[in-house]
Design an enzyme around this catalytic site. Structure first.
Site, PDB file in Angstrom:
ATOM      1  N   GLN A 215       7.932 -19.125 -57.883  1.00  0.00           N
ATOM      2  CA  GLN A 215       8.857 -18.577 -56.892  1.00  0.00           C
ATOM      3  C   GLN A 215       8.847 -19.453 -55.639  1.00  0.00           C
ATOM      4  OE1 GLN A 215       7.770 -14.941 -54.674  1.00  0.00           O
ATOM      5  NE2 GLN A 215       9.580 -14.008 -55.584  1.00  0.00           N
TER       6      GLN A 215
ATOM      7  N   ALA B 261      13.675 -11.298 -51.505  1.00  0.00           N
ATOM      8  CA  ALA B 261      13.248  -9.896 -51.431  1.00  0.00           C
ATOM      9  C   ALA B 261      12.189  -9.725 -50.345  1.00  0.00           C
ATOM     10  CB  ALA B 261      12.697  -9.461 -52.792  1.00  0.00           C
ATOM     11  N   HIS B 262      11.738  -8.488 -50.173  1.00  0.00           N
ATOM     12  CA  HIS B 262      10.534  -8.131 -49.409  1.00  0.00           C
ATOM     13  C   HIS B 262      10.532  -8.596 -47.958  1.00  0.00           C
ATOM     14  CE1 HIS B 262       8.439  -8.107 -53.633  1.00  0.00           C
ATOM     15  NE2 HIS B 262       9.482  -7.286 -53.544  1.00  0.00           N
TER      16      HIS B 262
ATOM     17  N   TYR C 230      11.542 -11.438 -46.583  1.00  0.00           N
ATOM     18  CA  TYR C 230      11.421 -12.865 -46.266  1.00  0.00           C
ATOM     19  C   TYR C 230      12.813 -13.440 -45.923  1.00  0.00           C
ATOM     20  CZ  TYR C 230       6.625 -12.314 -47.669  1.00  0.00           C
ATOM     21  OH  TYR C 230       5.325 -11.872 -47.718  1.00  0.00           O
TER      22      TYR C 230
HETATM   23  C1  FMN Z   1      -1.570  -9.430 -54.106  1.00  0.00           C
HETATM   24  C2  FMN Z   1      -0.077  -9.387 -54.260  1.00  0.00           C
HETATM   25  C3  FMN Z   1       0.670 -10.506 -53.997  1.00  0.00           C
HETATM   26  C4  FMN Z   1       2.066 -10.488 -54.143  1.00  0.00           C
HETATM   27  N1  FMN Z   1       2.771 -11.636 -53.952  1.00  0.00           N
HETATM   28  C5  FMN Z   1       4.113 -11.659 -54.181  1.00  0.00           C
HETATM   29  C6  FMN Z   1       4.850 -12.876 -54.139  1.00  0.00           C
HETATM   30  O1  FMN Z   1       4.312 -13.962 -53.944  1.00  0.00           O
HETATM   31  N2  FMN Z   1       6.194 -12.795 -54.329  1.00  0.00           N
HETATM   32  C7  FMN Z   1       6.831 -11.621 -54.616  1.00  0.00           C
HETATM   33  O2  FMN Z   1       8.039 -11.599 -54.796  1.00  0.00           O
HETATM   34  N3  FMN Z   1       6.147 -10.467 -54.712  1.00  0.00           N
HETATM   35  C8  FMN Z   1       4.816 -10.463 -54.516  1.00  0.00           C
HETATM   36  N4  FMN Z   1       4.104  -9.298 -54.691  1.00  0.00           N
HETATM   37  C9  FMN Z   1       4.815  -8.099 -55.150  1.00  0.00           C
HETATM   38  C10 FMN Z   1       4.788  -8.005 -56.669  1.00  0.00           C
HETATM   39  O3  FMN Z   1       5.381  -9.114 -57.295  1.00  0.00           O
HETATM   40  C11 FMN Z   1       5.510  -6.735 -57.175  1.00  0.00           C
HETATM   41  O4  FMN Z   1       6.860  -6.811 -56.772  1.00  0.00           O
HETATM   42  C12 FMN Z   1       4.886  -5.455 -56.640  1.00  0.00           C
HETATM   43  O5  FMN Z   1       3.483  -5.545 -56.576  1.00  0.00           O
HETATM   44  C13 FMN Z   1       5.262  -4.246 -57.496  1.00  0.00           C
HETATM   45  O6  FMN Z   1       4.894  -4.435 -58.842  1.00  0.00           O
HETATM   46  P1  FMN Z   1       3.542  -3.801 -59.479  1.00  0.00           P
HETATM   47  O7  FMN Z   1       3.588  -2.326 -59.230  1.00  0.00           O
HETATM   48  O8  FMN Z   1       3.613  -4.164 -60.927  1.00  0.00           O
HETATM   49  O9  FMN Z   1       2.400  -4.421 -58.765  1.00  0.00           O
HETATM   50  C14 FMN Z   1       2.710  -9.297 -54.550  1.00  0.00           C
HETATM   51  C15 FMN Z   1       1.937  -8.169 -54.818  1.00  0.00           C
HETATM   52  C16 FMN Z   1       0.578  -8.195 -54.701  1.00  0.00           C
HETATM   53  C17 FMN Z   1      -0.212  -6.963 -55.030  1.00  0.00           C
END
Ligand code: FMN
Length: 368
Positions: free
Chosen positions: A100, A168-169, A171
């Site tokens: 990513q 997303a998120h 950024y």
């Molecule tokens: C430690 C950690 C690091 C993450 N880093 C990223 C990232 O680099 N890019 C991203 O889009 N989401 C990131 N996320 C979010 C996850 O990709 C995912 O969208 C979110 O945790 C929900 O999915 P899950 O319930 O399967 O964990 C991160 C989540 C965690 C817990």
């Protein structure tokens, strides 16, 4: 789990199942953004676990857009050999790997990035965004978009199988889409076609850099979950246009640091009805677009996953935290042990990466 274990194709890629590892900040790079041996081992483990497609955590496209410590860099050519070792290790274990690419925008950490203020669409601040912020100039936006393209070219050179744009998120690219954060009066702000311009141009720069045959994905917020933020209909419109431009897959997420309760990484997913918290958003996206949709967020049990896939709410499912605890979770399920993921969604994994200890499950470590 019939549908989850179907083989599928995305462009030239043959996936052994419908499971994706969603991008997860590993916190295993040095100050220059160079990945460590442990970074490579971690992805080797995921590949051995038979995940259909692994997406490595967000890598910064410019040094002045880094968001977190120990983040992987893709901003310079000398990072390519380290990443080539990574992709070689994953391919040796018959895995498929994407990475990513991201810019922090207003979530840039000024200290790590060596800047006075975090720069984004407008000089706005909200909980979870930098305190000191400033508005990007148009030449700066152009330069960032070009750097997305250059980083994408490096992913291909380094042997990655695909690239994912992070929109997303909260950024940078999510910030441009948000009417709350993007208050610009020029061609990058205002009505949706203008707010989406940076995303479209980033896609074009990436596609131009990797060529027509290389899979390009996006992870996008369907909803920001803050008053005045990005809404699902607008997100669907943007993705529909990107698909017409040639986008190969969309990963549907939502939320940001301003509202942790409704954020991307929700806590305590301990009942089936708490799982798959963006499934309605994925369904709405899938109805309107022709490219495959992957749903991320709180997927924990085979029954829920099968329901999401068989009712065609999504074509793929992406998981992040469950694989931190159980890198071989897919093999476990494939072997017939259908107990839900052991992850308790406590988010202590974030503390470990932030402290420089690298990605692992804090709960599991305490048990051992
Ligand atoms: C430690 C950690 C690091 C993450 N880093 C990223 C990232 O680099 N890019 C991203 O889009 N989401 C990131 N996320 C979010 C996850 O990709 C995912 O969208 C979110 O945790 C929900 O999915 P899950 O319930 O399967 O964990 C991160 C989540 C965690 C817990």
């Amino acid at each position: 789990m019939m549908r989850a274990f179907e083989k599928t194709e995305i462009k030239n890629l043959e996936l052994k199942n419908r499971f994706l590892r969603s991008a997860t900040w590993e916190g295993l790079a040095d100050e220059q953004g160079r990945v460590s041996k442990r970074f490579i081992e971690l992805h080797g483990l995921l590949a051995q676990g038979d995940i259909g497609l692994i997406i490595a955590g967000f890598a910064f496209v410019r040094a002045d857009g880094r968001a977190v410590p120990y983040q992987t860099g893709l901003h310079r050519d000398d990072l390519i050999p380290g990443l080539s070792a990574l992709t070689a290790a994953v391919h040796k274990d018959h895995g498929i790997i994407a990475v990513q690419i991201a810019h922090g925008g207003l979530r840039t950490n000024p200290e790590l990035a060596g800047v006075e203020a975090a720069a984004g669409p407008s000089a706005v601040t909200l909980p979870g965004l930098a305190e000191k912020t400033r508005e990007l100039t148009i030449p700066e936006i152009t330069a960032i978009i070009e750097d997305f393209g250059r980083s994408a070219a490096r992913t291909r050179t380094a042997g990655f199988d695909a690239v994912q744009i992070h929109a997303a998120h909260g950024y940078l690219l999510n910030q441009f889409l948000s009417p709350l954060i993007n208050r610009r009066g020029d061609r990058y702000g205002g009505a949706l076609p203008n707010r989406a311009r940076a995303v479209y141009e980033t896609y074009e720069a990436v596609r131009g850099a990797v060529g027509p045959d290389f899979p390009v994905f996006i992870k996008i917020n369907t909803e920001d979950f803050i008053e005045g933020g990005l809404q699902p209909d607008d997100s669907v419109t943007v993705v529909r246009n990107l698909v017409e431009m040639g986008l190969d897959l969309v990963e549907v997420s939502g939320g940001g640091p301003w509202n942790p309760k409704l954020g991307p990484e929700r806590r305590k997913i301990d009942r089936p009805d708490k799982e798959a918290y963006f499934r309605g958003h994925a369904r709405a996206m899938k109805e309107k677009i022709k490219a495959p949709v992957s749903l991320v967020g709180g997927l924990r049990s085979p029954a829920v996953i099968e329901d999401v896939l068989s009712s065609r709410q999504a074509d793929y499912v992406s998981l992040s935290r469950p694989f931190i605890r159980e890198p071989h979770l897919i093999q476990r399920w494939a072997g017939g042990d259908l107990t839900p993921a052991a992850c308790i969604s406590c988010n202590q994994c974030f503390d470990l990466v932030r402290e420089g200890k690298g990605l692992s499950c804090a709960v599991k470590e305490k048990e051992e």
